[in-house]
Design an enzyme around this catalytic site. Structure first.
Site, PDB file in Angstrom:
ATOM      1  N   SER A   1       0.841  -1.199   0.000  1.00  0.00           N
ATOM      2  CA  SER A   1       0.000   0.000   0.000  1.00  0.00           C
ATOM      3  C   SER A   1       0.881   1.256   0.000  1.00  0.00           C
ATOM      4  O   SER A   1       1.672   1.440  -0.910  1.00  0.00           O
ATOM      5  CB  SER A   1      -0.963  -0.049   1.194  1.00  0.00           C
ATOM      6  OG  SER A   1      -2.075   0.796   1.003  1.00  0.00           O
TER       7      SER A   1
ATOM      8  N   HIS B   1      -7.361  -6.238   0.518  1.00  0.00           N
ATOM      9  CA  HIS B   1      -6.209  -5.335   0.485  1.00  0.00           C
ATOM     10  C   HIS B   1      -5.103  -5.763   1.449  1.00  0.00           C
ATOM     11  O   HIS B   1      -3.933  -5.565   1.180  1.00  0.00           O
ATOM     12  CB  HIS B   1      -6.680  -3.911   0.815  1.00  0.00           C
ATOM     13  CG  HIS B   1      -5.604  -2.879   0.750  1.00  0.00           C
ATOM     14  ND1 HIS B   1      -4.831  -2.677  -0.384  1.00  0.00           N
ATOM     15  CD2 HIS B   1      -5.160  -1.981   1.675  1.00  0.00           C
ATOM     16  CE1 HIS B   1      -3.962  -1.701  -0.149  1.00  0.00           C
ATOM     17  NE2 HIS B   1      -4.139  -1.272   1.085  1.00  0.00           N
TER      18      HIS B   1
END
Length: 253
Positions: free
Chosen positions: A84, A234
């Site tokens: 990320s 994610h």
């Protein structure tokens, strides 16, 4: 800035960088797996974990922090893995300091702009009255009024720190991150590229990397392999650590 980090294992260096609101602790389990073959550096990026706080918070300064760490540790080159926001740091590092990066691994983030989408997280931080806390349960109960998802609350509360005098505070610099959150979403701009071996890993249930992003990825990372971890969102490293670990080890072998 002298970043906080810890090392595991011996071998070629592998630097691992967490996402926004995270810390090196998020990668401890997989770090031990990678340490069977590599010297793993688990890093707290600035304003996170046990690293120093600063009002300066963008990718240029975060890249400089990591280069400084590499210089201090006499690492001419290293494998770089980032998730990320940490993946964005890794991409900027690779395109700005190509000769310092061996193999590059980017987990569930593309080199594009992402609009701010962390308002609920900030509301969670601001919902906690630190001065009134007697224990972590108090913090969770206060936060539950604005965030119903238990997993999200637990992720945020990993940043809650009990000081020597018994009072509570946040490890990360909430205000600086909130002021700069638009910069966290910035993509890779301009005609820059990394020609080295690169692996992008998406979570199949995540929308952070879409099929439409593949051309942009290969524009900046022409040798990129793009893979997906089945049934992962994610937080690939937390949801599917075994699958991610195997994928990374195979790529680095």
């Amino acid at each position: 800035m002298k970043l906080n980090f810890r090392t595991l294992g011996e071998g070629d260096p592998l630097i691992i960088m967490h996402g926004v609101f995270g810390s090196s602790d998020n990668w401890q389990t997989l770090g031990k797996v990678f340490a069977e073959r590599f010297k793993v550096y688990l890093v707290d990026l600035r304003n996170h974990g046990n690293s120093p706080h600063s009002d300066e918070f963008d990718y240029d300064v975060m890249v400089k922090d990591v280069v400084e760490l590499m210089d201090d540790e006499d690492l001419k080159k290293a494998h770089i893995l980032g998730h990320s926001m940490g993946g964005k740091v890794a991409m900027h590092l690779a395109t700005q300091h190509t000769n310092r990066v061996d193999k590059l691994i980017v987990v569930d983030i593309a080199p594009k702009y992402y609009p701010p989408h962390h308002q609920e997280i900030f509301e969670g931080f601001h919902s906690v009255d630190l001065d009134s806390l007697e224990n972590r349960k108090d913090a969770d109960e206060q936060m539950a009024k604005v965030i119903s998802n238990f997993g999200v609350r637990q992720f945020i509360l990993k940043n809650l720190d009990r000081k020597k005098d018994g009072s509570f505070g946040w490890k990360l610099n909430v205000n600086a991150i909130e002021r700069a959150i638009d910069k966290v979403g910035e993509g890779i701009e301009g005609d820059v590229s990394f020609e080295g071996t690169t692996l992008f890993i998406a979570g199949s249930k995540s929308d952070y990397i879409t099929d439409e992003d593949h051309d942009l990825i290969r524009e900046h990372f022409p040798k990129a392999l793009i893979a997906s971890v089945k049934d992962a969102g994610h937080w690939v490293h937390a949801e599917k650590p075994k699958e991610l670990g195997e994928m990374v080890m195979e790529f680095l072998s």
